[in-house]
Design an enzyme around this catalytic site. Structure first.
Site, PDB file in Angstrom:
ATOM      1  N   ARG A 153       0.847  -1.213   0.000  1.00 39.50           N
ATOM      2  CA  ARG A 153       0.000   0.000   0.000  1.00 39.50           C
ATOM      3  C   ARG A 153       0.877   1.255   0.000  1.00 39.50           C
ATOM      4  O   ARG A 153       0.563   2.246  -0.638  1.00 39.50           O
ATOM      5  CB  ARG A 153      -0.964   0.008   1.186  1.00 39.50           C
ATOM      6  CG  ARG A 153      -0.296   0.035   2.534  1.00 39.50           C
ATOM      7  CD  ARG A 153      -1.278   0.279   3.674  1.00 39.50           C
ATOM      8  NE  ARG A 153      -0.625   0.051   4.956  1.00 39.50           N
ATOM      9  CZ  ARG A 153      -1.072   0.515   6.108  1.00 39.50           C
ATOM     10  NH1 ARG A 153      -2.165   1.238   6.160  1.00 39.50           N
ATOM     11  NH2 ARG A 153      -0.435   0.249   7.220  1.00 39.50           N
ATOM     12  N   GLU A 202     -18.434   3.445  -1.066  1.00 43.89           N
ATOM     13  CA  GLU A 202     -17.583   2.784  -2.067  1.00 43.89           C
ATOM     14  C   GLU A 202     -18.329   2.501  -3.366  1.00 43.89           C
ATOM     15  O   GLU A 202     -17.729   2.492  -4.445  1.00 43.89           O
ATOM     16  CB  GLU A 202     -17.023   1.472  -1.497  1.00 43.89           C
ATOM     17  CG  GLU A 202     -16.100   1.665  -0.299  1.00 43.89           C
ATOM     18  CD  GLU A 202     -16.852   1.899   1.015  1.00 43.89           C
ATOM     19  OE1 GLU A 202     -18.089   1.740   1.045  1.00 43.89           O
ATOM     20  OE2 GLU A 202     -16.193   2.256   2.012  1.00 43.89           O
ATOM     21  N   ASP A 258      -7.736  -5.409  13.112  1.00 40.74           N
ATOM     22  CA  ASP A 258      -9.128  -5.022  12.818  1.00 40.74           C
ATOM     23  C   ASP A 258     -10.066  -6.234  12.759  1.00 40.74           C
ATOM     24  O   ASP A 258     -11.280  -6.091  12.897  1.00 40.74           O
ATOM     25  CB  ASP A 258      -9.210  -4.249  11.492  1.00 40.74           C
ATOM     26  CG  ASP A 258      -8.946  -2.761  11.690  1.00 40.74           C
ATOM     27  OD1 ASP A 258      -8.874  -2.325  12.860  1.00 40.74           O
ATOM     28  OD2 ASP A 258      -8.798  -2.052  10.683  1.00 40.74           O
ATOM     29  N   PHE A 274     -14.274  -3.545   1.109  1.00 46.02           N
ATOM     30  CA  PHE A 274     -15.268  -2.555   0.674  1.00 46.02           C
ATOM     31  C   PHE A 274     -15.200  -2.301  -0.833  1.00 46.02           C
ATOM     32  O   PHE A 274     -16.158  -1.795  -1.407  1.00 46.02           O
ATOM     33  CB  PHE A 274     -15.090  -1.259   1.457  1.00 46.02           C
ATOM     34  CG  PHE A 274     -14.903  -1.509   2.938  1.00 46.02           C
ATOM     35  CD1 PHE A 274     -15.796  -2.322   3.618  1.00 46.02           C
ATOM     36  CD2 PHE A 274     -13.825  -0.989   3.625  1.00 46.02           C
ATOM     37  CE1 PHE A 274     -15.623  -2.600   4.963  1.00 46.02           C
ATOM     38  CE2 PHE A 274     -13.641  -1.259   4.978  1.00 46.02           C
ATOM     39  CZ  PHE A 274     -14.539  -2.063   5.649  1.00 46.02           C
TER      40      PHE A 274
END
Lengths: 272, 306
Positions: free
Chosen positions: B5, B53, B112, B78
């Site tokens: 990322r 999204e 998460d 998402f």
């Protein structure tokens, strides 16, 4: 205003479009006559009067259109055919296995920029087109046609918030408010009442018109461009589902149903 | 060590400087998806669509149809999950030139937990006609694959990750749609990997070498289209076949390889991946232990499967 402003001329095109709609659905043995017939005046006004569908220097059309209520494909193809995008003789191949005229619009069809028909998705796409115009300082408007039942989809309201955030005053949205959806009257299924205040509270300018009246449609777009040009615009167009064919008008069962030969003949007679 | 990322974020700033046509979309995750540097440098070309999204994919498609070079950013859950149908019907069916960059894939998401650990995005994207799926495994492969994407006029899904990964590739290595990268030419076995599991596979390869087994590692960085020829060649030339992925074994590279083998050269494949379970909270390394996705698991799978 780009096209012909003679409303008699436009009304005659509406008649031809309606005849083609019922013929196409008859030959296809399936389709969506009700919601196709309700939006004919909107499509004819846009394509034959309001929109500039010539190409700009980058090869993109000056004005763009997204049919979010893709089940009105018969009406869409009929008007695209009136504008020379689709050969007239191809219309009878609608929905057939060896035809490119898909049941719902595909962007493989000349004049169609984006596939649609899965409801709720078209306004976001129209926003993206309007946003791109702003970014590139390009002229022209983006038009989007929504169904009323389609407003039950959450993505429409996400898109309204985006149109407001980016102040897309080059976006003009029509709602074909014919009051019926597959399972019944919109009021019974999931009411989208107080539409004006809904859209206004999302930051859009709203006008309410008779959507089967060409002069009102053209005037509303003029007002959107000249007087209400501070924000994105929605034109809530009250229409009659099945408009122009007496036995289809305001009848839920004509949402998605073909015609018999006898019914076709009656319909064509009425439209003459 | 760098996450893919992070490499994505650096690529955007780098190319954004050179190419004014590039626009970037995000959905309230600009820091996490690493598009924030692009946002700060090119605020007019960064569009934060809020937590929406589906609207983001549609709007991005409208931009792409209008000629912009579009990158969208969100967590895989998402993007591939929430916006699946928008990707299918608006992006892929209309053959829109869009780069859907999904960070936070698999158990690599970590703390998460299950709701945010997308372990099915390869399956979801692979099944869409005309979709193309890339899965880079380090900094250089991320940059080079994203560069390749600029030349590909088609819908693309790029699977990125949160976890920090070591450098694997050199600047001379090349990446193409439908390609793969082969490490070594051992004949004792093949370890197929993608994304964050490529480094795990390479570590296992080294440890197996110490134990006297010479295996090769295939980085399936192009998941769709998949490099069938290399898969078949490995099945013919090497003894045991193992796949490892931070993704469900249902619909992931293990399934894809199995399908190729089944049609072309039937042979047993041991599939390491998430075995039809949800993820859970915890540090990624601990989760990889719990879900049997470590180099030791690869070695065990190799030695046990005779």
């Amino acid at each position: 205003m780009e096209g012909n402003t003679n409303s008699k001329y436009l009304e005659n095109i509406c008649k031809d479009v309606r005849k083609n709609i019922v013929k196409m659905i008859y030959h296809a043995k399936s389709g969506h006559p009700g919601g196709s017939l309700s939006c004919v005046e909107i499509l004819v006004s846009l394509y034959k009067n309001i929109m500039n569908i010539t190409l700009d220097e980058s090869g993109k059309r000056v004005d763009k259109f997204v049919l979010s209520k893709g089940h009105a494909s018969a009406a869409y193809y009929a008007i695209l055919s009136e504008c020379g995008f689709i050969p007239k003789e191809d219309l009878v191949t609608f929905r057939k296995y060896d035809s490119y005229l898909e049941g719902h619009p595909s962007n493989k069809i000349p004049g169609v920029d984006v596939s649609s028909g899965s409801l709720g998705q078209g306004l976001s796409v129209a926003n993206g087109m309007a946003l791109a115009k702003k970014l590139d300082h390009k002229e022209g408007y983006v038009y989007c046609l929504l169904g009323d039942g389609e407003l039950e989809e959450g993505q429409i309201w996400e898109a309204c918030m985006s149109a407001n955030k980016y102040n897309l005053n080059n976006l003009i949205v029509f709602v074909d408010y014919n009051g019926l959806q597959i399972d019944g009257s919109i009021k019974d299924v999931k009411d989208v009442d107080n539409l004006n205040s809904k859209f206004e509270s999302f930051g859009l300018n709203v006008q309410k018109i008779n959507g089967n009246n060409i002069e009102e449609i053209i005037e509303a777009v003029k007002i959107a461009k000249e007087k209400l040009n501070d924000r994105p615009n929605v034109i809530v167009a009250k229409t009659i589902k099945g408009k122009g064919v007496s036995f289809m008008e305001n009848k839920i069962e004509w949402h998605g149903k073909t015609l018999t030969k006898e019914e076709l003949e009656i319909a064509l007679n009425e439209l003459n | 060590m760098k996450s893919t990322r992070k490499s994505y974020g650096e690529f955007l700033v780098d190319m954004g400087t050179k190419n004014a046509n590039i626009v970037v979309f995000d959905a309230d995750l600009a820091k996490a998806t690493c598009t924030v540097d692009f946002k700060n440098k090119f605020p007019d070309r960064h569009f934060d669509m809020g937590i929406a999204e589906q609207d983001m994919i549609g709007t991005a498609c409208g931009m792409a149809i209008s000629g912009k070079t579009v990158f969208t950013s969100s967590f895989a859950m998402f993007a591939a999950g929430r916006a699946y149908e928008q990707i299918r019907n608006t992006a892929a069916y209309s053959h829109v030139n869009i780069n859907i960059c999904a960070t936070h894939t698999g158990l690599g998401v970590g703390e998460d937990g299950a709701t945010h650990q997308c372990i099915e995005d390869i399956a979801l994207m692979n099944v869409i006609p005309d979709m193309n799926v890339f899965s880079p495994s380090d900094d250089i492969s991320t940059h080079k694959i994203l560069m390749e994407c600029l030349n590909l006029d088609m819908p693309k899904y790029i699977r990125l990750g949160r976890n920090e990964l070591p450098s694997i590739y050199s600047l001379n290595d090349e990446f193409h749609l439908g390609g793969s990268h082969t490490f070594g030419n051992g004949i004792d076995g093949t370890i197929f990997a993608t994304g964050s599991t490529v480094c795990t596979a390479l570590e296992a390869k080294m440890l197996l070498k110490e134990k006297g087994y010479d295996v090769r590692v295939i980085d399936l960085y192009s998941i769709k289209p998949i490099d069938k020829a290399t898969i078949i060649q490995c099945a013919k030339e090497t003894n045991k076949l193992i796949s490892i992925e931070d993704h469900s074994v249902i619909g992931g590279i293990g399934s894809i390889i199995s399908s190729v083998l089944c049609e072309e050269f039937p042979k047993k494949l041991v599939k390491l991946g998430i075995q039809d379970k949800f993820g859970k909270s915890g540090k990624a390394e601990k989760l990889y232990e719990l879900y049997n996705l470590t180099k030791e698991d690869v070695i065990e799978a190799f030695i046990m499967n005779d």
